[in-house]
Design a protein around this motif. Structure first.
Motif, PDB file in Angstrom:
ATOM      1  N   THR A   1      29.695  13.916 -13.863  1.00 52.15           N
ATOM      2  CA  THR A   1      30.786  13.650 -14.792  1.00 52.15           C
ATOM      3  C   THR A   1      29.968  13.063 -16.347  1.00 52.15           C
ATOM      4  O   THR A   1      30.432  12.296 -17.074  1.00 52.15           O
ATOM      5  N   SER A   2      29.195  13.453 -17.034  1.00 46.54           N
ATOM      6  CA  SER A   2      28.852  13.306 -17.981  1.00 46.54           C
ATOM      7  C   SER A   2      29.898  13.932 -18.849  1.00 46.54           C
ATOM      8  O   SER A   2      30.216  15.004 -19.166  1.00 46.54           O
ATOM      9  N   GLY A   3      29.728  12.850 -20.218  1.00 46.92           N
ATOM     10  CA  GLY A   3      31.454  13.788 -21.174  1.00 46.92           C
ATOM     11  C   GLY A   3      30.909  14.211 -22.115  1.00 46.92           C
ATOM     12  O   GLY A   3      31.565  14.582 -23.321  1.00 46.92           O
ATOM     13  N   GLU A   4      29.271  15.259 -22.279  1.00 48.50           N
ATOM     14  CA  GLU A   4      29.074  15.573 -23.461  1.00 48.50           C
ATOM     15  C   GLU A   4      30.510  17.020 -23.435  1.00 48.50           C
ATOM     16  O   GLU A   4      30.211  17.123 -22.391  1.00 48.50           O
ATOM     17  N   MET A   5      30.180  17.451 -24.358  1.00 49.81           N
ATOM     18  CA  MET A   5      31.053  18.748 -24.795  1.00 49.81           C
ATOM     19  C   MET A   5      30.583  20.204 -23.674  1.00 49.81           C
ATOM     20  O   MET A   5      31.480  20.549 -22.866  1.00 49.81           O
TER      21      MET A   5
ATOM     22  N   PHE B   1      31.625  18.770 -20.030  1.00 50.75           N
ATOM     23  CA  PHE B   1      32.868  18.921 -20.118  1.00 50.75           C
ATOM     24  C   PHE B   1      33.603  20.728 -19.705  1.00 50.75           C
ATOM     25  O   PHE B   1      33.838  20.863 -19.126  1.00 50.75           O
ATOM     26  N   TYR B   2      33.162  21.060 -20.338  1.00 52.13           N
ATOM     27  CA  TYR B   2      33.627  22.281 -20.946  1.00 52.13           C
ATOM     28  C   TYR B   2      33.186  23.429 -19.246  1.00 52.13           C
ATOM     29  O   TYR B   2      34.524  24.077 -18.740  1.00 52.13           O
ATOM     30  N   GLU B   3      32.223  22.780 -18.822  1.00 49.64           N
ATOM     31  CA  GLU B   3      31.334  23.698 -18.155  1.00 49.64           C
ATOM     32  C   GLU B   3      31.995  23.094 -16.380  1.00 49.64           C
ATOM     33  O   GLU B   3      32.432  24.508 -15.728  1.00 49.64           O
ATOM     34  N   VAL B   4      32.800  22.161 -16.612  1.00 46.44           N
ATOM     35  CA  VAL B   4      33.802  21.617 -15.647  1.00 46.44           C
ATOM     36  C   VAL B   4      34.442  22.055 -15.675  1.00 46.44           C
ATOM     37  O   VAL B   4      35.569  22.322 -14.273  1.00 46.44           O
TER      38      VAL B   4
ATOM     39  N   ASP C   1      42.502  26.614 -26.394  1.00 52.64           N
ATOM     40  CA  ASP C   1      41.578  24.908 -26.471  1.00 52.64           C
ATOM     41  C   ASP C   1      40.342  25.310 -25.477  1.00 52.64           C
ATOM     42  O   ASP C   1      39.475  24.304 -26.086  1.00 52.64           O
ATOM     43  N   LEU C   2      40.984  24.971 -24.290  1.00 56.56           N
ATOM     44  CA  LEU C   2      39.577  24.744 -23.353  1.00 56.56           C
ATOM     45  C   LEU C   2      39.155  26.459 -22.776  1.00 56.56           C
ATOM     46  O   LEU C   2      38.174  26.200 -23.288  1.00 56.56           O
ATOM     47  N   TRP C   3      40.068  27.810 -22.342  1.00 61.10           N
ATOM     48  CA  TRP C   3      38.903  28.820 -22.051  1.00 61.10           C
ATOM     49  C   TRP C   3      38.207  28.519 -23.429  1.00 61.10           C
ATOM     50  O   TRP C   3      36.680  29.967 -23.094  1.00 61.10           O
TER      51      TRP C   3
ATOM     52  N   ASN D   1      38.967  23.419 -28.610  1.00 59.30           N
ATOM     53  CA  ASN D   1      39.097  21.561 -28.865  1.00 59.30           C
ATOM     54  C   ASN D   1      39.335  21.308 -27.672  1.00 59.30           C
ATOM     55  O   ASN D   1      40.263  21.266 -26.922  1.00 59.30           O
ATOM     56  N   LEU D   2      38.319  20.839 -27.259  1.00 59.58           N
ATOM     57  CA  LEU D   2      38.144  19.989 -26.275  1.00 59.58           C
ATOM     58  C   LEU D   2      38.669  18.585 -26.356  1.00 59.58           C
ATOM     59  O   LEU D   2      39.078  18.236 -25.396  1.00 59.58           O
TER      60      LEU D   2
END
Length: 190
Positions: free
Chosen positions: A45-49, A52-55, A112-114, A118-119
């Motif tokens: 649950t780390s908020g690093e970009m 977040f992207y990998e999750v 934006d996600l894929w 723009n995360l």
């Protein structure tokens, strides 16, 4: 995915840096913890970009979240890592988010996600969805501040007519000054 694109340079790189600067690790971490609690899976649950992207990059967790909030809303979750299958998952989540009441301006585009464009918009969408969950009767915890209630006011015709007779101070009553005929210096010759 993001690694299939050429590195940005010039104005594009500057624009991407500006978009990335809006990303909040605290809000992203809050979203990740909320999703972890709802879908009952174990992930960082780390908020690093990067985390977040990998999750969320393949959309499967987003689809599971949608099915927990509205059972049966995503019929088929694609487990394949092929680009179009992952983007189908993300689109399915976005469709459910809209049906649950997330406004169009608070959703995100699939790329934006894929493509990691723009995360921050993904975080905004999850925050909005969390507010809708806490405001609705889902029996699940939500995130973010409570959504405001409507405060509809009804005025009588008499009250509306009384308001028309009031002279506002915004009607140019500034000691007779107007902007008509103002010019500074010499006039322009055509």
């Amino acid at each position: 995915m993001a690694n299939n694109r050429a590195a940005k340079s010039g104005f594009a790189a500057e624009a991407q840096r500006k978009i990335n600067s809006k990303y909040s690790e605290e809000l992203a971490q809050e979203c990740l913890e909320w999703v972890k609690q709802i879908v009952e899976e174990d992930f960082s649950t780390s908020g690093e970009m990067d985390n977040f992207y990998e999750v969320f990059k393949n959309g499967t967790r987003l689809c599971r979240l949608a099915n927990k909030l509205k059972p049966g809303s995503v019929k088929k979750i694609n487990e394949s890592q092929m680009a179009f299958k992952c983007m189908e998952n993300i689109n399915a989540f976005l469709d459910v988010a809209r049906t649950l009441g997330v406004p169009a301006q608070e959703t995100f585009q699939t790329v934006d996600l894929w493509e990691r464009q723009n995360l921050n918009s993904v975080v905004i969408c999850l925050q909005s969805l969390g507010r809708k969950v806490s405001a609705g009767n889902y029996g699940l915890p939500g995130i973010g501040p409570k959504e405001a209630d409507k405060n509809v006011r009804q005025f009588t015709d008499e009250q509306l007519r009384a308001g028309q007779g009031v002279i506002s101070l915004q009607y140019g009553s500034n000691k007779g000054a107007t902007q008509s005929g103002i010019n500074f210096g010499n006039t322009r010759h055509m």
